[in-house]
Design an enzyme around this catalytic site. Structure first.
Site, PDB file in Angstrom:
ATOM      1  N   LYS A 191      11.657   0.294   8.163  1.00 22.47           N
ATOM      2  CA  LYS A 191      11.117   0.452   9.521  1.00 22.47           C
ATOM      3  C   LYS A 191      10.358  -0.809   9.908  1.00 22.47           C
ATOM      4  O   LYS A 191       9.313  -1.115   9.360  1.00 22.47           O
ATOM      5  CB  LYS A 191      10.166   1.645   9.620  1.00 22.47           C
ATOM      6  CG  LYS A 191       9.853   1.961  11.081  1.00 22.47           C
ATOM      7  CD  LYS A 191       8.575   2.739  11.296  1.00 22.47           C
ATOM      8  CE  LYS A 191       7.336   1.876  11.271  1.00 22.47           C
ATOM      9  NZ  LYS A 191       7.235   0.905  12.385  1.00 22.47           N
ATOM     10  N   GLU A 265       1.011  -4.188   0.062  1.00 19.07           N
ATOM     11  CA  GLU A 265       0.466  -5.532   0.263  1.00 19.07           C
ATOM     12  C   GLU A 265      -0.343  -5.459   1.543  1.00 19.07           C
ATOM     13  O   GLU A 265       0.218  -5.220   2.615  1.00 19.07           O
ATOM     14  CB  GLU A 265       1.633  -6.525   0.345  1.00 19.07           C
ATOM     15  CG  GLU A 265       1.188  -7.945   0.148  1.00 19.07           C
ATOM     16  CD  GLU A 265       0.968  -8.645   1.459  1.00 19.07           C
ATOM     17  OE1 GLU A 265      -0.194  -8.669   1.913  1.00 19.07           O
ATOM     18  OE2 GLU A 265       1.936  -9.145   2.031  1.00 19.07           O
ATOM     19  N   CYS A 299      -1.653 -12.421   6.524  1.00 18.28           N
ATOM     20  CA  CYS A 299      -2.479 -11.614   5.620  1.00 18.28           C
ATOM     21  C   CYS A 299      -3.254 -12.496   4.656  1.00 18.28           C
ATOM     22  O   CYS A 299      -4.361 -12.178   4.259  1.00 18.28           O
ATOM     23  CB  CYS A 299      -1.612 -10.618   4.867  1.00 18.28           C
ATOM     24  SG  CYS A 299      -0.163 -11.353   4.131  1.00 18.28           S
ATOM     25  N   GLU A 396     -11.313  -8.611   8.427  1.00 19.92           N
ATOM     26  CA  GLU A 396     -10.104  -9.392   8.703  1.00 19.92           C
ATOM     27  C   GLU A 396      -9.940  -9.473  10.221  1.00 19.92           C
ATOM     28  O   GLU A 396      -9.746  -8.460  10.887  1.00 19.92           O
ATOM     29  CB  GLU A 396      -8.895  -8.682   8.072  1.00 19.92           C
ATOM     30  CG  GLU A 396      -7.603  -9.417   8.263  1.00 19.92           C
ATOM     31  CD  GLU A 396      -6.425  -8.750   7.538  1.00 19.92           C
ATOM     32  OE1 GLU A 396      -6.274  -7.521   7.646  1.00 19.92           O
ATOM     33  OE2 GLU A 396      -5.666  -9.470   6.878  1.00 19.92           O
TER      34      GLU A 396
HETATM   35  P1  NAI Z   1      -0.488  -1.365  10.771  1.00 21.74           P
HETATM   36  O1  NAI Z   1      -0.850  -1.318   9.351  1.00 21.74           O
HETATM   37  O2  NAI Z   1      -0.782  -0.173  11.619  1.00 21.74           O
HETATM   38  O3  NAI Z   1       1.075  -1.651  10.930  1.00 21.74           O
HETATM   39  C1  NAI Z   1       1.928  -2.093   9.925  1.00 21.74           C
HETATM   40  C2  NAI Z   1       3.180  -1.218   9.879  1.00 21.74           C
HETATM   41  O4  NAI Z   1       2.824   0.090   9.452  1.00 21.74           O
HETATM   42  C3  NAI Z   1       3.892  -1.038  11.200  1.00 21.74           C
HETATM   43  O5  NAI Z   1       5.275  -1.017  10.966  1.00 21.74           O
HETATM   44  C4  NAI Z   1       3.413   0.321  11.663  1.00 21.74           C
HETATM   45  O6  NAI Z   1       4.303   0.966  12.541  1.00 21.74           O
HETATM   46  C5  NAI Z   1       3.334   1.061  10.368  1.00 21.74           C
HETATM   47  N1  NAI Z   1       2.431   2.213  10.346  1.00 21.74           N
HETATM   48  C6  NAI Z   1       1.314   2.424  11.087  1.00 21.74           C
HETATM   49  N2  NAI Z   1       0.752   3.598  10.757  1.00 21.74           N
HETATM   50  C7  NAI Z   1       1.499   4.139   9.777  1.00 21.74           C
HETATM   51  C8  NAI Z   1       1.414   5.330   9.016  1.00 21.74           C
HETATM   52  N3  NAI Z   1       0.428   6.191   9.178  1.00 21.74           N
HETATM   53  N4  NAI Z   1       2.339   5.556   8.077  1.00 21.74           N
HETATM   54  C9  NAI Z   1       3.340   4.674   7.866  1.00 21.74           C
HETATM   55  N5  NAI Z   1       3.475   3.546   8.564  1.00 21.74           N
HETATM   56  C10 NAI Z   1       2.574   3.267   9.510  1.00 21.74           C
HETATM   57  O7  NAI Z   1      -1.158  -2.634  11.399  1.00 21.74           O
HETATM   58  P2  NAI Z   1      -1.470  -2.950  12.951  1.00 21.74           P
HETATM   59  O8  NAI Z   1      -2.101  -1.760  13.597  1.00 21.74           O
HETATM   60  O9  NAI Z   1      -0.256  -3.483  13.563  1.00 21.74           O
HETATM   61  O10 NAI Z   1      -2.546  -4.093  12.831  1.00 21.74           O
HETATM   62  C11 NAI Z   1      -3.918  -3.780  12.636  1.00 21.74           C
HETATM   63  C12 NAI Z   1      -4.562  -4.752  11.694  1.00 21.74           C
HETATM   64  O11 NAI Z   1      -3.957  -4.633  10.414  1.00 21.74           O
HETATM   65  C13 NAI Z   1      -4.389  -6.220  12.020  1.00 21.74           C
HETATM   66  O12 NAI Z   1      -5.327  -6.667  12.954  1.00 21.74           O
HETATM   67  C14 NAI Z   1      -4.583  -6.843  10.691  1.00 21.74           C
HETATM   68  O13 NAI Z   1      -5.940  -6.970  10.395  1.00 21.74           O
HETATM   69  C15 NAI Z   1      -3.957  -5.861   9.742  1.00 21.74           C
HETATM   70  N6  NAI Z   1      -2.587  -6.222   9.400  1.00 21.74           N
HETATM   71  C16 NAI Z   1      -2.354  -6.827   8.215  1.00 21.74           C
HETATM   72  C17 NAI Z   1      -1.080  -7.231   7.884  1.00 21.74           C
HETATM   73  C18 NAI Z   1      -0.796  -7.886   6.603  1.00 21.74           C
HETATM   74  O14 NAI Z   1       0.220  -8.544   6.501  1.00 21.74           O
HETATM   75  N7  NAI Z   1      -1.601  -7.734   5.612  1.00 21.74           N
HETATM   76  C19 NAI Z   1       0.034  -7.080   8.805  1.00 21.74           C
HETATM   77  C20 NAI Z   1      -0.295  -6.370  10.009  1.00 21.74           C
HETATM   78  C21 NAI Z   1      -1.574  -5.998  10.274  1.00 21.74           C
END
Ligand code: NAI
Ligand code: MG
Length: 792
Positions: A191, A265, A299, A396
């Site tokens: 996804k 991760e 990240c 972050e």
């Molecule tokens: P997120 O963690 O919500 O999104 C990442 C992925 O997880 C997306 O594909 C999303 O649809 C999915 N997702 C969201 N809720 C889920 C759930 N309950 N169960 C399964 N999948 C789920 O991150 P978001 O809201 O886009 O960004 C928020 C903050 O997260 C950013 O500001 C940043 O600080 C951090 N982040 C860190 C990343 C990294 O590479 N470590 C990447 C993206 C965000």
């Protein structure tokens, strides 16, 4: 007319947009909306959501919000394809991955432009970094596919993998997930993030062109709810997630007790450490790549600048000058350095955090004079004078914001670097090799770049310490996430831990002092015998119900004391492996000298025959010898990554490990779990068999006489699941092994979500006479990759 020398000085050149016509045509063709990619074909578009170009705010496409029924169909398709895919020869799978690599390469320009339009990242980055690395990942794993049988003997594919990726490197994260899964013989349902689903859909079309068997790759678009449905699906064998720590925690809880394998991760707040003797000009270029790469939405972004006080002002001045030359704007322009933030919600998040920082009265420097007047942009920002407690130093931000703090000594630099819940990456700048390597060794992070930053390669593992997650992606260590032991299904652990607090022999401490003194085992904490905090002991009974002794009834307080003692003994991890080996040999020798006594104890507790008990002791001695022998042989690796880099993959101890032993084989299981853990340099809080704890408590004197430093092994007896709960909840515990019943294993996985400690939790019985080998050492360590450059 401007002279070239002036242009070179001002770097003031005209626009040079990359052509995007071919991508626009493709988007136009899909104007009606994209469906999912399931079983080798696209489904009809369903409930559609809008996909935007954040640089302009225009809607560029619509994709389908995946429903639970869509996830169901995708998982069924992956399941159907899995056995056949796994049964192909490694060579056949290799050819498929190679074909994908070639297709990515042939479409590099298309994919780069599409990525830039969907995500907002500068075309220079998608063209020169993201997409070439995508191809590199498929090539690298094409190699693994044909090597998997010889290089991973005794293992098999995990099965169907659910993979959830973020929006910051959409196609690259897809490659990091899909390539190793397929190489390992798994099939996937992936996804992509809702902000950036388009390159995944383009990739799906390439799977058809490359004639990948139907069902091996399935792609379902949608938001967090779609992701949650994938996580919850009973037909999925493994979840691999990259994204926020918050969602990572939710996924840890949701998968607890389901038997799903998990790797996560997560976020980071990675230090970028500049020592006094660093080459400041290089460090400035490094900072550009660390925090302004991908608008800081990385990240492992080097978001915390830690700089030696003596050079701080000089470095800030150079940074400000450099920032003034960064070009913020149209991501499709080939000379743009900083593009658009992925979405308004993320821009608001950055603004909110900065607003909190502004209330603290920090000093801000922004290169904001040239921001485009529309789209989602945030200027490169430097914040100085930031205290470690500031929200900007802790959270972050995931934006182009560098926060700077000064230090005076190398020790202080390391302490500041480690002053975070995270541990994804670090970058260290100094011209002194021994200082660099010392800092690299002491900083708790999965990747350390020396005089460099944000270096990635498919041959190197990538992944975090602490709340940055567990598991690695890339290289040999990444591939282990996609294989499991090929063995017959194991029986559940048989003996149910007795509910000890209700046992008839519960005796208040006062009485113990008088009547039972010599038969009452205490706890063993910090190298000393300790009375349990509860003041109670419990009766240890033989199979006929006769009391054979008393053991302390440990509680949360005892576990906490033991964790503290283990943390204090951390210098054990820095001892040479040779030292540790000697201590383990000595343990084996002293156990051997008392073999008869231990065998009698086992017989009395478990009712085992004299012969069986002697065999268990003998096997325990051998096992201690085995891990003594291995202590200095579980080598790391030097990965073949980029030219002019030595990439050292070091196996490091977790730190403090909890080890909860099953009731089976009370001595052998204890030795089989504790010895590999301490051989690798961990300090352990062990919970021995609850029903038969006395072999472990007899073990104190073996530890005492074998030069095991105080605190390296701590033993708390009592009700296993109650003590395991405290260990799982404790933030001072870095990793936890639990071998007990299924309910206890589920509890451990759910409660470990707090600090996202790595767990090995199982309700299945191990074949203890055979339970030894590298796998135990692998579980007792985490890999740190140190990138060391050479040459001028
Ligand atoms: P997120 O963690 O919500 O999104 C990442 C992925 O997880 C997306 O594909 C999303 O649809 C999915 N997702 C969201 N809720 C889920 C759930 N309950 N169960 C399964 N999948 C789920 O991150 P978001 O809201 O886009 O960004 C928020 C903050 O997260 C950013 O500001 C940043 O600080 C951090 N982040 C860190 C990343 C990294 O590479 N470590 C990447 C993206 C965000
Ligand atoms: Mg988008």
């Amino acid at each position: 007319m401007a002279l070239i020398k002036d242009i070179l000085r001002t770097m003031d050149y005209g626009p040079s947009p990359e052509g995007s016509e071919h991508v626009r045509v493709w988007l136009k063709e899909h104007e009606g909306g994209f469906g999912h990619f399931i079983n080798g074909a696209f489904t009809k578009p369903g409930d559609l959501f809008d996909v935007f170009n954040p640089a302009t705010g225009e809607r560029i496409a619509r994709a389908t919000q995946g429903s639970p029924a869509d996830i169901d169909a995708a998982v069924a398709s992956a399941r159907k394809a899995q056995a056949k895919w796994a049964a192909l020869s490694g060579f056949e799978r290799s050819k498929n991955l190679y074909a994908l690599a070639r297709h990515v390469q042939k479409r590099e320009r298309f994919l780069s432009v599409l990525e830039t339009i969907d995500n907002g990242k500068p075309i220079r980055e998608s063209r020169d970094i993201d997409i070439p690395l995508v191809a590199r990942h498929f090539y690298h794993h094409a190699g693994w596919a044909s090597l998997i049988d010889s290089e991973f003997p005794g293992t098999k594919p995990v099965g169907v993998c659910g993979q959830i990726i973020p929006w910051n490197f959409p196609l690259l994260m897809l490659a990091w997930k899909i390539a190793p899964a397929l190489a390992g013989g798994n099939t996937v349902v992936l996804k992509p993030a809702e902000y950036t689903p388009l390159t995944a859909l383009a990739f799906a079309a390439m799977c058809v062109e490359a004639r990948l068997p139907a069902g091996v790759v399935n792609i379902v678009t949608g938001d967090g709810a779609t992701g949650a449905a994938l996580v919850a699906h009973g037909g999925v064998d493994k979840i691999a997630f990259t994204g926020s720590t918050e969602v990572g925690r939710a996924i840890r809880k949701a998968t607890a007790g389901t038997g799903k394998k998990l790797s996560v991760e997560l976020g980071g707040k990675s230090p970028f450490v500049v020592f006094e003797d660093a080459d400041l000009d290089s460090a400035v270029e490094g900072a550009v790549d660390a925090i302004w790469f991908n608008q800081g939405q990385v990240c492992c972004a080097g978001s915390r600048l830690l700089v030696a006080e003596g050079v701080a002002e000089a470095l800030y001045a150079k940074l400000r000058a450099r920032m003034a030359n960064l070009r913020v704007g149209d991501p499709l322009d080939k000379s743009t350095d900083v593009g658009a933030i992925v979405a308004p919600a993320q821009l608001e998040r950055i603004q909110r955090l900065i607003g909190e920082g502004e209330k603290e009265g920090l000093e801000f420097w922004r290169a904001d004079d040239l921001l485009p007047d529309r789209g989602c942009f945030y200027p490169p920002t430097l914040v100085t004078g930031v205290e470690p407690a500031s929200v900007l130093a802790r959270e972050e931000i995931f934006g182009p914001v560098l926060v700077a703090t000064t230090f005076r000594t190398p020790d202080e630099a390391v302490a500041l670097a480690n002053n975070t819940r995270y541990g994804l990456a670090a970058s260290v700048w100094t011209e002194n090799i021994s200082r660099a390597l010392e800092a690299a060794a002491r900083i708790k992070a999965g990747v350390v770049w020396i005089n460099s930053t944000n270096m990635f390669d498919a041959a190197s593992g990538f992944g975090g310490y602490r709340e940055s997650g567990f598991g690695r992606e890339g290289g040999r260590e990444g591939l282990t996430e996609y294989r499991i032991a090929d063995e017959p299904k194991r029986k559940p652990n048989s003996a149910k831990p007795a509910p000890l607090s209700a046992s008839p022999g519960l005796v208040p401490a006062g009485e113990i002092e008088h009547g039972y003194l010599d038969r009452t085992a205490k706890l063993y904490i910090g190298g000393k015998q300790a009375r349990p905090d509860s003041g109670y002991s419990y009766a240890v009974v033989d199979p006929a119900g006769r009391e054979v002794g008393l053991a302390g009834l440990g509680n949360r307080k005892d576990v906490r004391n033991a964790v503290e003692a283990a943390a204090k003994a951390s210098s054990w991890g820095a001892a040479t492996a040779h030292n540790r080996a000697q201590v383990l040999y000595y343990v084996a020798e002293n156990l051997s000298a008392r073999a008869d006594e231990f065998a009698r104890r086992l017989s009395a507790m478990t009712g085992a025959s004299a012969r069986a008990a002697e065999a268990e002791v003998e096997a325990s001695v051998r096992r201690a010898f085995f891990y003594a022998g291995f202590a200095d042989k579980f080598d790391g690796a030097v990965h073949a990554t980029r030219s002019r880099f030595v990439t050292l993959a070091m196996n490091e101890p977790w730190g403090v490990m909890g080890v909860v032993c099953p009731n089976e084989a009370p001595l052998l299981a204890f030795v089989s779990l504790v010895m590999p853990a301490i051989a690798m340099g961990n300090c352990v809080v062990a919970i021995p068999s609850a029903n038969h704890p006395l072999s472990a408590t007899d073990f104190y004197s073996v530890l005492d006489t074998s030069d095991v430093p105080a605190g390296v092994v701590n033993i708390v007896t009592g009700e296993a699941n109650a003590l395991a709960k405290t260990l799982a909840e404790h933030d001072g515990v870095d990793a936890l092994w639990y071998l007990g019943d299924a309910a206890g294993a589920a509890q451990v996985e759910a409660l470990s979500a707090g600090n996202l400690k790595a767990t090995w939790a199982s309700g299945s019985a191990l074949d203890w006479p055979k339970a030894e080998g590298r796998e135990f050492l692998r579980r007792a360590t985490q890999v740190k990759n140190i990138w060391t450059p050479y040459g001028e």
